[in-house]
Scaffold this active site. Structure first.
Site, PDB file in Angstrom:
ATOM      1  N   VAL A  62      -1.776   7.101  -0.090  1.00 46.85           N
ATOM      2  CA  VAL A  62      -1.571   5.655  -0.087  1.00 46.85           C
ATOM      3  C   VAL A  62      -1.447   5.162   1.349  1.00 46.85           C
ATOM      4  O   VAL A  62      -0.860   5.845   2.191  1.00 46.85           O
ATOM      5  CB  VAL A  62      -0.254   5.311  -0.837  1.00 46.85           C
ATOM      6  CG1 VAL A  62       0.016   3.820  -0.829  1.00 46.85           C
ATOM      7  CG2 VAL A  62      -0.270   5.841  -2.245  1.00 46.85           C
ATOM      8  N   CYS A  63      -1.960   3.955   1.595  1.00 48.45           N
ATOM      9  CA  CYS A  63      -1.714   3.269   2.869  1.00 48.45           C
ATOM     10  C   CYS A  63      -1.593   1.781   2.563  1.00 48.45           C
ATOM     11  O   CYS A  63      -1.310   1.398   1.437  1.00 48.45           O
ATOM     12  CB  CYS A  63      -2.809   3.572   3.896  1.00 48.45           C
ATOM     13  SG  CYS A  63      -4.415   2.850   3.499  1.00 48.45           S
ATOM     14  N   ARG A  64      -1.819   0.935   3.543  1.00 48.03           N
ATOM     15  CA  ARG A  64      -1.676  -0.508   3.334  1.00 48.03           C
ATOM     16  C   ARG A  64      -2.785  -1.053   2.432  1.00 48.03           C
ATOM     17  O   ARG A  64      -2.527  -1.777   1.497  1.00 48.03           O
ATOM     18  CB  ARG A  64      -1.680  -1.226   4.683  1.00 48.03           C
ATOM     19  CG  ARG A  64      -1.511  -2.724   4.580  1.00 48.03           C
ATOM     20  CD  ARG A  64      -1.492  -3.380   5.980  1.00 48.03           C
ATOM     21  NE  ARG A  64      -1.797  -4.787   5.863  1.00 48.03           N
ATOM     22  CZ  ARG A  64      -3.026  -5.298   5.876  1.00 48.03           C
ATOM     23  NH1 ARG A  64      -4.074  -4.513   5.995  1.00 48.03           N
ATOM     24  NH2 ARG A  64      -3.220  -6.588   5.774  1.00 48.03           N
ATOM     25  N   MET A  90      -1.088  -0.430  -0.739  1.00 47.72           N
ATOM     26  CA  MET A  90       0.139  -1.149  -1.096  1.00 47.72           C
ATOM     27  C   MET A  90      -0.090  -2.641  -1.280  1.00 47.72           C
ATOM     28  O   MET A  90       0.695  -3.305  -1.954  1.00 47.72           O
ATOM     29  CB  MET A  90       1.240  -0.894  -0.052  1.00 47.72           C
ATOM     30  CG  MET A  90       1.769   0.532  -0.049  1.00 47.72           C
ATOM     31  SD  MET A  90       2.443   1.090  -1.648  1.00 47.72           S
ATOM     32  CE  MET A  90       3.949   0.096  -1.730  1.00 47.72           C
TER      33      MET A  90
END
Length: 98
Positions: A62-64, A90
Site C-alpha cells: 500500500v502507498c498513497r 490510501m
C-alpha cells in the site's frame, strides 16, 4: 502484477482474515493514518529490509495512490516474493485507520 482493490482488502479484514499488509509510504505519511496491523517499510528502505519478509507469505503493498506500492511489488516480485498492489492506495481507502 497482481492487484487488489481497497474495497476487497476492507472486506477481507471485515471477514477476520489475517492479512500481511506493508505500507511503503514515508513515516510522516503513515502517521496521518494507516490500515490497522500494517507494517511500515518506506520504499527507500525496502531493499535493506526485505530480509524481514517471509517468501512463503503473501503481502499486500500500500502507498498513497498505488504508484510506489506498484514499484515495490515489481521489485519484490523479482526476488521471488508473493505480492499484490492495492490499487488506488490510501486515497481510495474508506475503512478505519489507526
Amino acid at each position: 502484477m497482481k492487484e487488489i482493490t481497497s474495497k476487497e482488502v476492507e472486506q477481507l479484514i471485515g471477514e477476520g482474515k489475517s492479512l500481511n499488509i506493508i505500507d511503503v509510504r514515508e513515516a510522516g505519511e503513515v502517521a496521518e493514518g494507516k490500515i490497522k496491523g500494517t507494517v511500515n517499510i518506506p520504499l527507500g528502505l525496502l531493499e535493506a529490509r526485505m530480509s524481514e519478509l517471509d517468501k512463503s507469505k503473501e503481502y499486500i503493498l500500500v502507498c498513497r495512490s498505488g504508484g510506489r506500492s506498484g514499484q515495490a511489488c515489481q521489485f519484490l516480485n523479482s526476488y521471488g516474493y508473493k505480492v499484490m498492489n492495492m490499487t488506488g492506495g490510501m486515497l481510495s481507502w474508506e475503512g478505519k485507520t489507526e
